[in-house]
Design a protein around this motif. Structure first.
Motif, PDB file in Angstrom:
ATOM      1  N   ASN A 162      -1.623  12.130 -40.702  1.00  0.00           N
ATOM      2  CA  ASN A 162      -0.390  12.768 -40.884  1.00  0.00           C
ATOM      3  C   ASN A 162       0.896  12.463 -40.271  1.00  0.00           C
ATOM      4  O   ASN A 162       0.602  11.726 -39.059  1.00  0.00           O
ATOM      5  N   CYS A 164       3.334  14.620 -38.776  1.00  0.00           N
ATOM      6  CA  CYS A 164       3.989  15.947 -38.647  1.00  0.00           C
ATOM      7  C   CYS A 164       5.185  15.681 -37.477  1.00  0.00           C
ATOM      8  O   CYS A 164       5.186  14.882 -36.654  1.00  0.00           O
ATOM      9  N   ASN A 205      -8.074  15.667 -37.186  1.00  0.00           N
ATOM     10  CA  ASN A 205      -7.942  16.435 -38.549  1.00  0.00           C
ATOM     11  C   ASN A 205      -9.331  16.390 -39.145  1.00  0.00           C
ATOM     12  O   ASN A 205      -9.861  15.734 -40.125  1.00  0.00           O
ATOM     13  N   HIS A 241      -7.124  20.849 -41.070  1.00  0.00           N
ATOM     14  CA  HIS A 241      -5.799  20.973 -41.591  1.00  0.00           C
ATOM     15  C   HIS A 241      -5.851  21.667 -42.903  1.00  0.00           C
ATOM     16  O   HIS A 241      -6.915  21.382 -43.799  1.00  0.00           O
ATOM     17  N   ARG A 243      -4.146  21.217 -45.572  1.00  0.00           N
ATOM     18  CA  ARG A 243      -4.088  20.335 -46.673  1.00  0.00           C
ATOM     19  C   ARG A 243      -5.287  19.939 -47.405  1.00  0.00           C
ATOM     20  O   ARG A 243      -5.769  19.674 -48.466  1.00  0.00           O
ATOM     21  N   ASP A 244      -6.185  19.724 -46.369  1.00  0.00           N
ATOM     22  CA  ASP A 244      -7.659  19.272 -46.813  1.00  0.00           C
ATOM     23  C   ASP A 244      -8.851  20.551 -46.889  1.00  0.00           C
ATOM     24  O   ASP A 244      -9.898  20.031 -46.919  1.00  0.00           O
ATOM     25  N   THR A 246     -10.715  22.613 -48.679  1.00  0.00           N
ATOM     26  CA  THR A 246     -11.174  22.461 -50.187  1.00  0.00           C
ATOM     27  C   THR A 246     -12.170  23.648 -50.037  1.00  0.00           C
ATOM     28  O   THR A 246     -12.842  24.136 -49.152  1.00  0.00           O
ATOM     29  N   ARG A 280       4.847  19.574 -42.687  1.00  0.00           N
ATOM     30  CA  ARG A 280       3.396  19.839 -43.111  1.00  0.00           C
ATOM     31  C   ARG A 280       3.079  20.258 -44.740  1.00  0.00           C
ATOM     32  O   ARG A 280       4.125  20.434 -45.221  1.00  0.00           O
ATOM     33  N   SER A 281       2.117  19.937 -45.135  1.00  0.00           N
ATOM     34  CA  SER A 281       1.927  19.500 -46.695  1.00  0.00           C
ATOM     35  C   SER A 281       1.533  20.818 -47.457  1.00  0.00           C
ATOM     36  O   SER A 281       0.899  20.693 -48.526  1.00  0.00           O
ATOM     37  N   TYR A 282       1.692  21.981 -46.887  1.00  0.00           N
ATOM     38  CA  TYR A 282       1.213  23.036 -47.450  1.00  0.00           C
ATOM     39  C   TYR A 282       2.371  24.293 -47.214  1.00  0.00           C
ATOM     40  O   TYR A 282       3.459  23.660 -46.486  1.00  0.00           O
ATOM     41  N   ARG A 286      -0.216  29.013 -49.840  1.00  0.00           N
ATOM     42  CA  ARG A 286      -1.449  27.931 -49.899  1.00  0.00           C
ATOM     43  C   ARG A 286      -2.296  28.427 -48.663  1.00  0.00           C
ATOM     44  O   ARG A 286      -3.422  28.725 -48.715  1.00  0.00           O
TER      45      ARG A 286
END
Length: 497
Positions: A162, A164, A205, A241, A243-244, A246, A280-282, A286
């Motif tokens: 990442n 950040c 992460n 994280h 983002r990951d 799931t 940050r990718s969210y 989310r």
């Protein structure tokens, strides 16, 4: 017989550093050193600083401590000082320039070289600076001196992919590198054979595990595989994280009995604008969606987080979005930080730096809100019957209150009445919760059951062995190069994930 040479390791920063420090201790003991008594405060033959570059004023703290050791070194011939970790990786030559009495500087990628570098500095009588730019040996292949007989860190990856804007860790620990699943499971099995019953999977992460091989479900498969290891009672992991995170990970947590109903997932901010500035990718929706799914699958899960207050450009509206997200998420606890510049990070040069007094005022509001939520969430535990794994050193007032302390499956701290029978760290006690405070629970009645465990046996055996150690041993010289890999064990993230 000569007296043994002693060592002290001082650790700053994240769980990854704690993990590395256990390795540094193992390396030194393998080279013949013995640990200095508690409270040695620099009165040792070798003092190692395992540094952090993330925390505020990390360099000032290091140089202040080095300055206090300078006169001690003058009075103690042969004393050596080593500096490793993230700050050493970042500043390298600067450390010896500012503190020329330091003997060794080593980085995050070559901790296995410490004994050799100490010996080389002693022979050559000059500072040794050796910073590897890439990982030389995965930390878990190095010897260890674990702090606990019943719980262990198991590193599954190092580094981070990442970017950040507030974090310098990827630049210091490199891109993510994953361990082979077979190696991880073999280490866990070896730990369990030694008496360990709780492991924490560790990565900068952690749930991005598998990115090296392109398997997005590798982490959930690893969690499920941990569920097949006989004798492994508790599995935790940190830090994931969003983002990951799931759905297969949530399913694996809910369906694997020894994976604990606990999740520490850094949110950092509730404002979409600030999350974007942080890279940050969210977004808030989310993040809260993940929390909702986790609670649907595990209603009793305790969820904690990290939050930064006062990031550059944060408006009052942005801060209110964070407050809103905290109210919605209802974290069991939150580690809140006031933003401060970290040299070398993009955020340090951003416009819109927030005045200190504004950051402080927002921090106090957020802390008060989270304190109220933590207490409310803990009150819901009153009346529940929980299995507590007895811990060592968790209850500072246990002696005065005639209590013991330990952790519930969801990692809440519980103080409980000391039972009549002997109970050791690593044993499991069943109690009924009678009182809740914001940061701990109480079980004031007599325990309902006590289960002596292999972990308790391991603690007892280790305690007896340390008490029986001889007063002196000859110092063995370290071999050249990194030690050969050992089939033995290993250390939540920097808080940046």
């Amino acid at each position: 017989m000569s007296s043994p040479k002693t060592y002290e390791v001082r650790t700053y920063g994240c769980q990854m550093n704690v993990h590395d420090s256990e390795r540094l201790s193992g390396l030194l003991e393998g080279a013949g050193y013995v640990r200095a008594p508690e409270g040695a405060d620099g009165d040792a033959d070798v003092v190692v600083f395992n540094t952090c570059a993330v925390r505020e004023n990390a360099d000032n703290k290091l140089y202040g401590n080095l300055g206090r050791l300078a006169p001690m070194k003058t009075k103690r011939p042969g004393m050596q000082i080593a500096v490793g970790g993230c700050l050493a990786q970042k500043d390298r030559d600067t450390i010896v320039q500012r503190a020329p009495w330091v003997d060794v500087v080593f980085g995050t990628h070559n901790i296995g070289k410490l004994p050799v570098l100490l010996e080389r500095a002693r022979i050559q009588e000059e500072a040794q600076i050796e910073i590897a730019e890439s990982l030389e040996a995965f930390p878990s292949t190095l010897p260890t001196r674990r702090e606990s007989a019943y719980a262990a860190w198991v590193s599954i990856s190092v580094g981070c992919n990442n970017t950040c804007t507030f974090c310098i860790v990827p630049a210091l620990r490199g891109k993510e590198k994953d361990r082979r699943t077979g190696d991880i499971l073999a280490e866990i099995e070896a730990l369990v054979a030694e008496g360990v019953s709780e492991i924490t999977l560790l990565g900068q992460n952690v749930n991005a595990y598998g990115s090296d091989i392109g398997d997005r479900e590798a982490f959930s498969k690893l969690l499920r595989a941990c569920g097949t290891i006989e004798g492994l009672e508790r599995v935790r992991f940190t830090s994931p994280h969003p983002r990951d995170f799931t759905d297969d990970v949530i399913a694996a947590m809910a369906e694997t009995p020894n994976v604990m109903p606990q999740l520490h997932m850094p949110m950092q901010s509730g404002s979409d604008t600030i999350l974007k500035a942080m890279r940050r990718s969210y977004r808030q929706e989310r993040f809260l969606g993940i929390i909702e799914k986790v609670r649907a699958a595990m209603p009793d899960a305790a969820i904690s987080t990290d939050i930064i207050v006062g990031f550059p450009g944060e408006t009052e509206e942005d801060f209110e979005q964070t407050m809103h997200a905290v109210r919605q998420a209802r974290f069991a606890n939150a580690f809140t930080f006031q933003y401060s510049k970290r040299p070398g990070t993009p955020a340090a040069d951003m416009e819109g730096q927030i005045p200190k007094e504004v950051v402080q005022e927002r921090y106090m509001r957020l802390s008060a809100l989270q304190e109220e939520i933590s207490w409310d969430e803990n009150k819901k535990q009153v009346g529940r019957t929980l299995e507590i794994m007895v811990a060592e050193g968790e209850g500072r007032k246990d002696g005065a209150t005639h209590r013991l302390s330990g952790r519930a499956p969801d990692n809440r701290l519980v103080h409980f009445t000391k039972p009549d029978e002997d109970v050791r760290p690593g044993d499991v006690v069943t109690v009924e919760i009678t009182y809740a405070a914001p940061h701990h629970l109480l079980a004031e009645g007599a325990p309902l059951a006590v289960r002596r465990t292999r972990s308790g046996d391991a603690w007892e055996k280790r305690t007896a062995a340390e008490a029986a150690k001889p007063a002196g041993v000859m110092l063995g010289l370290p071999g050249i190069g990194a030690p050969a890999p050992l089939p033995v064990a290993s250390a939540p993230g920097c808080g940046c994930d």
